[in-house]
Design an enzyme around this catalytic site. Structure first.
Site, PDB file in Angstrom:
ATOM      1  N   PHE A 150      40.726  38.821  37.586  1.00 44.83           N
ATOM      2  CA  PHE A 150      39.598  39.102  38.483  1.00 44.83           C
ATOM      3  C   PHE A 150      40.039  39.600  39.852  1.00 44.83           C
ATOM      4  O   PHE A 150      39.273  40.238  40.560  1.00 44.83           O
ATOM      5  CB  PHE A 150      38.736  37.835  38.649  1.00 44.83           C
ATOM      6  N   LYS A 174      40.386  45.457  28.671  1.00 45.06           N
ATOM      7  CA  LYS A 174      39.490  44.288  28.703  1.00 45.06           C
ATOM      8  C   LYS A 174      39.612  43.715  30.118  1.00 45.06           C
ATOM      9  O   LYS A 174      40.507  42.927  30.400  1.00 45.06           O
ATOM     10  CB  LYS A 174      39.925  43.267  27.644  1.00 45.06           C
ATOM     11  N   GLU A 177      35.855  39.267  33.254  1.00 47.65           N
ATOM     12  CA  GLU A 177      34.400  39.159  33.110  1.00 47.65           C
ATOM     13  C   GLU A 177      33.724  38.851  34.451  1.00 47.65           C
ATOM     14  O   GLU A 177      32.513  38.869  34.563  1.00 47.65           O
ATOM     15  CB  GLU A 177      34.052  38.085  32.066  1.00 47.65           C
ATOM     16  N   SER A 227      46.830  34.425  34.576  1.00 50.72           N
ATOM     17  CA  SER A 227      47.498  33.153  34.860  1.00 50.72           C
ATOM     18  C   SER A 227      48.617  32.887  33.841  1.00 50.72           C
ATOM     19  O   SER A 227      48.583  33.410  32.716  1.00 50.72           O
ATOM     20  CB  SER A 227      46.472  32.024  34.835  1.00 50.72           C
ATOM     21  N   CYS A 282      48.318  37.485  43.704  1.00 47.78           N
ATOM     22  CA  CYS A 282      49.516  36.943  43.062  1.00 47.78           C
ATOM     23  C   CYS A 282      50.724  37.108  43.982  1.00 47.78           C
ATOM     24  O   CYS A 282      51.757  36.494  43.761  1.00 47.78           O
ATOM     25  CB  CYS A 282      49.772  37.629  41.740  1.00 47.78           C
ATOM     26  N   GLU A 384      49.974  26.576  41.408  1.00 49.30           N
ATOM     27  CA  GLU A 384      49.332  27.709  42.086  1.00 49.30           C
ATOM     28  C   GLU A 384      47.905  27.307  42.459  1.00 49.30           C
ATOM     29  O   GLU A 384      47.124  26.920  41.595  1.00 49.30           O
ATOM     30  CB  GLU A 384      49.303  28.913  41.127  1.00 49.30           C
TER      31      GLU A 384
HETATM   32  P1  NAD Z   1      43.066  34.390  33.854  1.00 48.36           P
HETATM   33  O1  NAD Z   1      44.354  34.131  33.187  1.00 48.36           O
HETATM   34  O2  NAD Z   1      42.016  33.336  33.836  1.00 48.36           O
HETATM   35  O3  NAD Z   1      42.363  35.685  33.172  1.00 48.36           O
HETATM   36  C1  NAD Z   1      43.058  36.896  32.996  1.00 48.36           C
HETATM   37  C2  NAD Z   1      42.436  37.654  31.828  1.00 48.36           C
HETATM   38  O4  NAD Z   1      42.604  36.886  30.642  1.00 48.36           O
HETATM   39  C3  NAD Z   1      40.935  37.899  31.969  1.00 48.36           C
HETATM   40  O5  NAD Z   1      40.626  39.179  31.472  1.00 48.36           O
HETATM   41  C4  NAD Z   1      40.320  36.804  31.124  1.00 48.36           C
HETATM   42  O6  NAD Z   1      39.068  37.167  30.580  1.00 48.36           O
HETATM   43  C5  NAD Z   1      41.337  36.610  30.031  1.00 48.36           C
HETATM   44  N1  NAD Z   1      41.379  35.227  29.520  1.00 48.36           N
HETATM   45  C6  NAD Z   1      41.109  34.095  30.203  1.00 48.36           C
HETATM   46  N2  NAD Z   1      41.268  33.021  29.410  1.00 48.36           N
HETATM   47  C7  NAD Z   1      41.643  33.485  28.196  1.00 48.36           C
HETATM   48  C8  NAD Z   1      41.953  32.858  26.953  1.00 48.36           C
HETATM   49  N3  NAD Z   1      41.922  31.542  26.788  1.00 48.36           N
HETATM   50  N4  NAD Z   1      42.318  33.654  25.921  1.00 48.36           N
HETATM   51  C9  NAD Z   1      42.370  34.991  26.071  1.00 48.36           C
HETATM   52  N5  NAD Z   1      42.071  35.623  27.213  1.00 48.36           N
HETATM   53  C10 NAD Z   1      41.715  34.890  28.265  1.00 48.36           C
HETATM   54  O7  NAD Z   1      43.379  34.877  35.335  1.00 48.36           O
HETATM   55  P2  NAD Z   1      42.359  35.147  36.528  1.00 48.36           P
HETATM   56  O8  NAD Z   1      41.802  33.853  37.009  1.00 48.36           O
HETATM   57  O9  NAD Z   1      41.419  36.235  36.174  1.00 48.36           O
HETATM   58  O10 NAD Z   1      43.378  35.753  37.615  1.00 48.36           O
HETATM   59  C11 NAD Z   1      44.141  34.958  38.474  1.00 48.36           C
HETATM   60  C12 NAD Z   1      45.529  34.746  37.937  1.00 48.36           C
HETATM   61  O11 NAD Z   1      46.177  35.997  37.714  1.00 48.36           O
HETATM   62  C13 NAD Z   1      46.441  34.014  38.926  1.00 48.36           C
HETATM   63  O12 NAD Z   1      47.205  33.081  38.216  1.00 48.36           O
HETATM   64  C14 NAD Z   1      47.311  35.115  39.504  1.00 48.36           C
HETATM   65  O13 NAD Z   1      48.559  34.692  39.996  1.00 48.36           O
HETATM   66  C15 NAD Z   1      47.460  35.988  38.324  1.00 48.36           C
HETATM   67  N6  NAD Z   1      47.844  37.345  38.715  1.00 48.36           N
HETATM   68  C16 NAD Z   1      49.144  37.705  38.518  1.00 48.36           C
HETATM   69  C17 NAD Z   1      49.561  38.956  38.902  1.00 48.36           C
HETATM   70  C18 NAD Z   1      50.978  39.371  38.700  1.00 48.36           C
HETATM   71  O14 NAD Z   1      51.266  40.527  38.931  1.00 48.36           O
HETATM   72  N7  NAD Z   1      51.893  38.517  38.296  1.00 48.36           N
HETATM   73  C19 NAD Z   1      48.655  39.849  39.480  1.00 48.36           C
HETATM   74  C20 NAD Z   1      47.341  39.456  39.663  1.00 48.36           C
HETATM   75  C21 NAD Z   1      46.945  38.185  39.264  1.00 48.36           C
END
Ligand code: NAD
Length: 499
Positions: A150, A174, A177, A227, A282, A384
């Site tokens: 997000f 994808k 959401e 994450s 991040c 985090e």
């Molecule tokens: P998230 O892991 O909750 O979601 C990321 C994506 O995965 C979304 O599209 C979500 O719909 C999907 N998703 C969520 N749960 C899932 C599941 N159980 N099975 C399959 N798909 C699933 O992350 P977020 O809250 O959207 O973003 C924040 C996180 O992203 C933080 O941990 C941040 O550090 C990380 N991030 C990392 C970087 C990097 O470059 N390392 C960059 C940006 C964000």
């Protein structure tokens, strides 16, 4: 609420056959602004098959022809720049200047991808043997999928698809959401730029769509950013299904402040890096490691009034420095971490938990928080938080400060503030982290370099964009050739060696 958001498949909007949906909110008001259709497995498969069908024709186009579509897309992005930034801010909550910065960083990857004819030139060796030449070419991988978080709804998808499609692949995105409108607008602009139907598709939704992307036989490569627990699962399941996977995870980025650093400069850098985008980056600095008690005292004294004075409000309001957090649940999670820090015995120097913004009482705002005297056994140090909570850890010397970074589970980014060039060089060389800043608090590499962390911040060998992006989205093929002559060519039973 009237807006309905579906999917983008085969060059057009689709409402989808899935029965599930969710709401998209404006975090500054907590009002629902759209209903988002969640893709079923069938919807997702339809997008994958559209990408598969579009692949042969797109891959056969010359790199120059593919680049020209991206040049037009880039011009359209410039034309719609404010609109794209506005969509980011309205669903994510970040301030407009930050949203503009995000769109710009995404556009820079498009600019990089426009150079694809040069990037795909490959390698050539003449005369590897007598009258034998050898060359390597990079060919598309196939259907690539991107699953994005997000916190950068414009930039992170653009870390992926511009290079993927420039290399001749087709793509299924994808997005998160929580803020899907910008990616959907991007799909329309790509279409307007002349991208053929099916080359870029968007399926909205959650786990069901992701699981289909991970297991469907027609998907060849997966890029994930999100994450760490999800990244690890994506890497494992995608690899088990024979796909090429890169999965970027969470972070806890440390910035070392050495005794010789200018306190004001370090404090200002920490303000932007710790509280910019409400800490939902991040590459945010969430840990300041002050070397020596005197440095720590000076730093906390400089930081505290700045944190108290943070201008918090809706991202669209002029002069606001920090917008709301993305959802109510996330606000509760961050608040819970601040409660925990107090319970764990850290010193809460600035408490932003009770902040309200006049006229926006229902928004998911959270004031900046500052902890001092945090130790490495505390959960607020280890985990985090992803919010505007900066913690100060006191280290007795440089070695123990570096050790903290090295011992941490995550290794995304880190920085050092010092005037000592030799020490900075040693830090950059030895530290266990993928991206390092020297007097630069957020060392996000430019589009023509690659972005990625170490340890549990990245699963898979290749980083995103830059040269690694091209490597990830291509398969290398090496050709060895000899043109027949009239000379005799007797059968050889020994391993061929070149004379
Ligand atoms: P998230 O892991 O909750 O979601 C990321 C994506 O995965 C979304 O599209 C979500 O719909 C999907 N998703 C969520 N749960 C899932 C599941 N159980 N099975 C399959 N798909 C699933 O992350 P977020 O809250 O959207 O973003 C924040 C996180 O992203 C933080 O941990 C941040 O550090 C990380 N991030 C990392 C970087 C990097 O470059 N390392 C960059 C940006 C964000």
């Amino acid at each position: 609420m009237s807006k309905k958001i579906g999917h983008w498949i085969n060059g057009e909007h689709r409402s989808g056959a899935g029965e599930r949906s969710g709401e998209v909110y404006n975090p500054a008001t907590s009002k629902a602004t759209a209903t988002l259709a969640y893709a079923s497995a069938d919807d997702t498969r339809e997008a994958i098959l559209a990408a598969r069908a579009a692949l042969p024709e797109w891959a056969a186009r010359t790199p120059l022809a593919r680049a020209r579509v991206l040049f037009r897309f880039k011009a359209l992005m410039e034309e719609h720049f404010e609109e794209l930034a506005g969509l980011v801010s309205s669903e994510h909550g970040k301030v407009m200047s930050d949203a503009r910065g995000e769109v710009t960083r995404g556009m820079e990857v498009v600019e990089f991808a426009c150079g694809i004819p040069h990037l795909l030139k490959g390698e050539h060796s003449e005369n590897v043997g007598t009258r034998v030449d050898s060359w390597s070419v990079q060919q598309p991988v196939g259907v690539c999928a991107g699953i994005t978080p997000f916190n950068f709804p414009a930039m992170v998808p653009m870390w992926m698809f511009p290079i993927a499609i420039a290399c001749g692949n087709t793509f299924v995105l994808k997005p998160s959401e929580k803020d899907p409108s910008c990616p959907m607008r991007v799909a329309e602009l790509l279409h307007e730029a002349g991208l053929p139907e099916g080359v870029f598709n968007v399926v909205n939704g959650d786990r069901e769509a992701v699981e289909t992307l991970l297991t469907d036989e027609h998907v060849d490569a997966i890029s994930f950013v999100g994450s760490t627990p999800i990244a690890e699962t994506i890497y494992r399941v995608g690899s088990e299904h024979g796909k090429r996977v890169q999965a970027l995870g969470g972070a806890k980025n440390h910035m070392l402040v050495m005794p010789d650093a200018d306190t004001d400069q370090a404090a200002n850098a920490l303000m932007g890096a710790g509280y910019g985008s409400a800490g939902e980056r991040c590459m945010a600095i969430s840990v300041a490691v002050a070397v020596g008690d005197e440095t720590a005292d000076r730093l906390v004294e400089a930081l505290a009034p700045k944190v108290r004075a943070l201008e918090v409000g809706p991202g669209t309001r002029e002069g606001v420095e920090m917008g709301p957090l993305v959802t109510k649940e996330h606000r509760e999670k961050v608040s819970g971490y601040v409660d925990l820090g107090v319970e764990e015995g850290a010193e809460l120097v600035v408490d932003g938990r009770d902040l309200t913004v006049e006229g926006h009482e229902e928004g998911y705002f959270f004031g900046g928080c500052l902890f001092d005297r945090v130790t490495s056994d505390m959960r607020i140090y280890q985990e985090e938080i992803f919010g505007p909570v900066l913690i100060v850890v006191r280290a007795p010397d440089f070695r123990s400060a570096v050790q903290l970074v090295d011992d941490h589970e995550f290794g995304n980014g880190t920085a050092i503030f010092t005037r000592d060039g030799g020490l900075a060089r040693e830090f950059a060389h030895h530290v266990e982290c993928g991206m390092v800043g020297i007097n630069v608090p957020i060392p996000v590499p430019m589009a023509f370099h690659s972005f990625g962390g170490w340890k549990r911040s990245l699963f898979g060998p290749l980083h995103v964009h830059g040269p690694d992006g091209v490597r990830f989205y291509t398969r290398m093929k090496t050709v060895t050739a000899r043109w027949p002559t009239d000379e005799e060519a007797p059968a050889q039973f020994a391993m061929p060696t070149m004379k």
